[in-house]
Enzyme design. Structure first.
Site, PDB file in Angstrom:
ATOM      1  N   TYR A  27      -5.374  -6.461  -8.725  1.00 18.70           N
ATOM      2  CA  TYR A  27      -5.049  -5.465  -8.474  1.00 18.70           C
ATOM      3  C   TYR A  27      -4.609  -5.968  -6.659  1.00 18.70           C
ATOM      4  O   TYR A  27      -3.968  -5.092  -6.086  1.00 18.70           O
ATOM      5  CB  TYR A  27      -5.609  -3.964  -8.365  1.00 18.70           C
ATOM      6  N   CYS A  28      -5.582  -7.016  -6.332  1.00 18.06           N
ATOM      7  CA  CYS A  28      -5.000  -7.979  -5.376  1.00 18.06           C
ATOM      8  C   CYS A  28      -4.118  -8.057  -4.613  1.00 18.06           C
ATOM      9  O   CYS A  28      -3.241  -8.829  -5.251  1.00 18.06           O
ATOM     10  CB  CYS A  28      -5.830  -9.266  -5.576  1.00 18.06           C
ATOM     11  N   CYS A 274      -3.888   2.102  16.340  1.00 16.87           N
ATOM     12  CA  CYS A 274      -4.529   1.130  15.736  1.00 16.87           C
ATOM     13  C   CYS A 274      -4.126  -0.265  16.677  1.00 16.87           C
ATOM     14  O   CYS A 274      -3.497  -0.186  17.737  1.00 16.87           O
ATOM     15  CB  CYS A 274      -3.229   0.379  14.239  1.00 16.87           C
ATOM     16  N   ASP A 290      -5.402  -7.692   8.875  1.00 15.85           N
ATOM     17  CA  ASP A 290      -4.867  -7.897   7.176  1.00 15.85           C
ATOM     18  C   ASP A 290      -3.866  -7.274   6.681  1.00 15.85           C
ATOM     19  O   ASP A 290      -3.095  -8.313   5.475  1.00 15.85           O
ATOM     20  CB  ASP A 290      -6.552  -7.903   7.478  1.00 15.85           C
ATOM     21  N   CYS A 334       0.121  19.244  10.242  1.00 16.74           N
ATOM     22  CA  CYS A 334      -0.945  19.616   9.501  1.00 16.74           C
ATOM     23  C   CYS A 334      -2.202  20.027   9.853  1.00 16.74           C
ATOM     24  O   CYS A 334      -2.366  19.196  11.197  1.00 16.74           O
ATOM     25  CB  CYS A 334      -1.277  18.558   8.621  1.00 16.74           C
TER      26      CYS A 334
END
Length: 457
Positions: A27-28, A274, A290, A334
């Protein structure tokens, strides 16, 4: 030369081996990044290492600097590379400056030399471990397809025997997500984990079949499903809230409580914006994040531009602000938006019920989880503000769960749970939790240094 901008906080993941790894976890998402650097040897040079250390120091406003090593597999560089890193830190440090070196590793290459070095230099080590052997080995295999669990556990035991501070990172995927109780009890009782990160596997598959560029709205069968992830978090939370508050620290739960307290969650995916979690490749290329090591998010190279200039650039500022600016109205309206803030932009590739783009793939799971924990988060917030021990929450919630089960379970437990999570009762408050009888006598005396810790004992 103009005075460099300094930042009170930012986090930079350095990848001295690029995407190269001794494992081939199915799954990397990062293995395909090797294609970005054809014919590269994927080893950071001493020149790049020193430039990186020097610029990190120059870019920090405060006296505490985190140097984070990741990969690929960072231990492939060998111990001597990190000895040089420590030398460069001491060479370029400002008076009074201290360093925290962290490393995320698969643990399979650790030996006594590594552990002696980590202990001597006060490293914090993250070990990737997806649960007991049959769950861990489902995806975490080596280049020959062989299981890695025994090698990882050997590395973990070495860290513990040397008293190296460590935590556990669990990649929650479509396999282990169906076993929340087994995963948590294994980590707590067998792995002796006291600090745990649960990272959802969301593996987008595009037409090329590669993960090099994130595009499209399809995910692999290895990816955790939204509702499945919500159930996983809820069921781990129910075990934790009745047994382990103040003893076991789980990053997602810590971040949630901080949001309920109205302070920074200390976890970038739950921040309003972010842009302060960047990635540095082996050759000095700096990327916005990343999870966005892609050509469109390459900010430049530290050999030609100072990282402070790139971190403070309009390009990076826009990248970080877009996390909030691109939230659809469905998310803004929400009731738990304050807790998730749309989570990570890399997962926002669905459309809302109104047809607007930008809905997070994991929305259903996170919404169920945050609705589920609302009551206990409010109680813990009250306990903290009043100066009481947050561990008092455990008997309170045990009693509430027992009463709810007694009143509701005899009816039709297949109906939605009355707590409002949207899950069936048996998946939520009706989930069975066994008494906590495990011994803690053999726990390491060294507590991990979490990035946030509001649930301290």
């Amino acid at each position: 030369m103009a005075e460099l901008q300094q930042f009170p906080r930012f986090h930079l993941l350095a990848k001295p081996t690029g995407a190269t790894c001794n494992l081939a976890c199915s799954y990397c998402f990062f293995l395909d990044k090797e294609l970005l650097y054809p014919n590269s040897h994927f080893r950071m040079t001493d020149e790049t290492l020193e430039t990186y250390i020097q610029q990190v120091i120059q870019s920090h406003q405060g006296s505490e600097v985190t140097i984070a090593w990741q990969g690929g597999e960072p231990t492939l560089m060998g111990v001597d590379f990190y000895r040089k890193a420590i030398e460069f830190q001491q060479k370029h440090r400002r008076p009074g400056m201290t360093f925290e070196n962290t490393m995320q590793t698969n643990g399979t290459l650790l030996n006594e030399e590594w552990c002696e070095f980590f202990k001597e230099n006060n490293f914090l080590i993250g070990i990737s471990l997806d649960g007991p052997a049959h769950l861990h080995d489902a995806h975490r295999v080596d280049k020959g397809g062989r299981p890695t669990f025994d090698r990882v556990m050997q590395g973990l035991r070495l860290l513990q025997s040397y008293g190296v501070e460590h935590n556990i990172l669990v990649a929650v995927n479509s396999v282990n997500a169906d076993y929340p109780k087994e995963v948590y009890q294994f980590l707590r009782d067998e792995a002796k984990a006291t600090w745990i990160q649960f990272i959802p596997v969301v593996e987008r598959i595009n037409e090329s079949g590669l993960n090099l560029i994130q595009e499209g709205d399809h995910v692999s069968t290895r990816s955790v499903r939204p509702a499945q992830f919500g159930r996983f978090l809820i069921q781990v939370y129910e075990m934790w809230i009745q047994n382990d508050v103040g003893k076991v620290f789980i990053q997602t739960f810590e971040a949630a409580l901080r949001n309920w307290l109205g302070i920074s969650p200390g976890m970038c995916v739950f921040e309003r914006t972010c842009g302060f979690g960047l990635a540095l490749e082996h050759n000095g290329d700096l990327y916005s994040c990343d999870h966005f090591v892609e050509p469109d998010y390459l900010l430049g190279n530290i050999h030609s531009s100072h990282m402070a200039e790139m971190i403070g650039s309009s390009t990076q500022t826009a990248f970080g602000q877009a996390k909030f600016d691109t939230l659809p109205e469905y998310c803004l309206d929400c009731p738990v938006n304050f807790a998730c803030n749309g989570e990570c932009p890399k997962n926002r590739f669905l459309v809302t019920p109104n047809g607007d783009p930008g809905l997070n793939y994991l929305c259903a799971g996170f919404k169920a989880f945050f609705l589920r924990i609302n009551e206990s988060m409010q109680i813990m917030s009250y306990l903290m503000r009043s100066g009481s021990e947050v561990s008092k929450i455990m008997p309170i919630m045990s009693e509430k769960f027992s009463a709810l089960e007694s009143d509701y379970a005899p009816a039709k437990p297949v109906k939605p749970c009355p707590c409002g999570s949207g899950l069936q009762f048996q998946e939520c408050h009706g989930f069975k939790v066994l008494p906590n009888n495990h011994s803690r006598k053999n726990r390491s005396a060294n507590k991990p240094r979490p990035p946030v810790n509001v649930l301290g004992a």
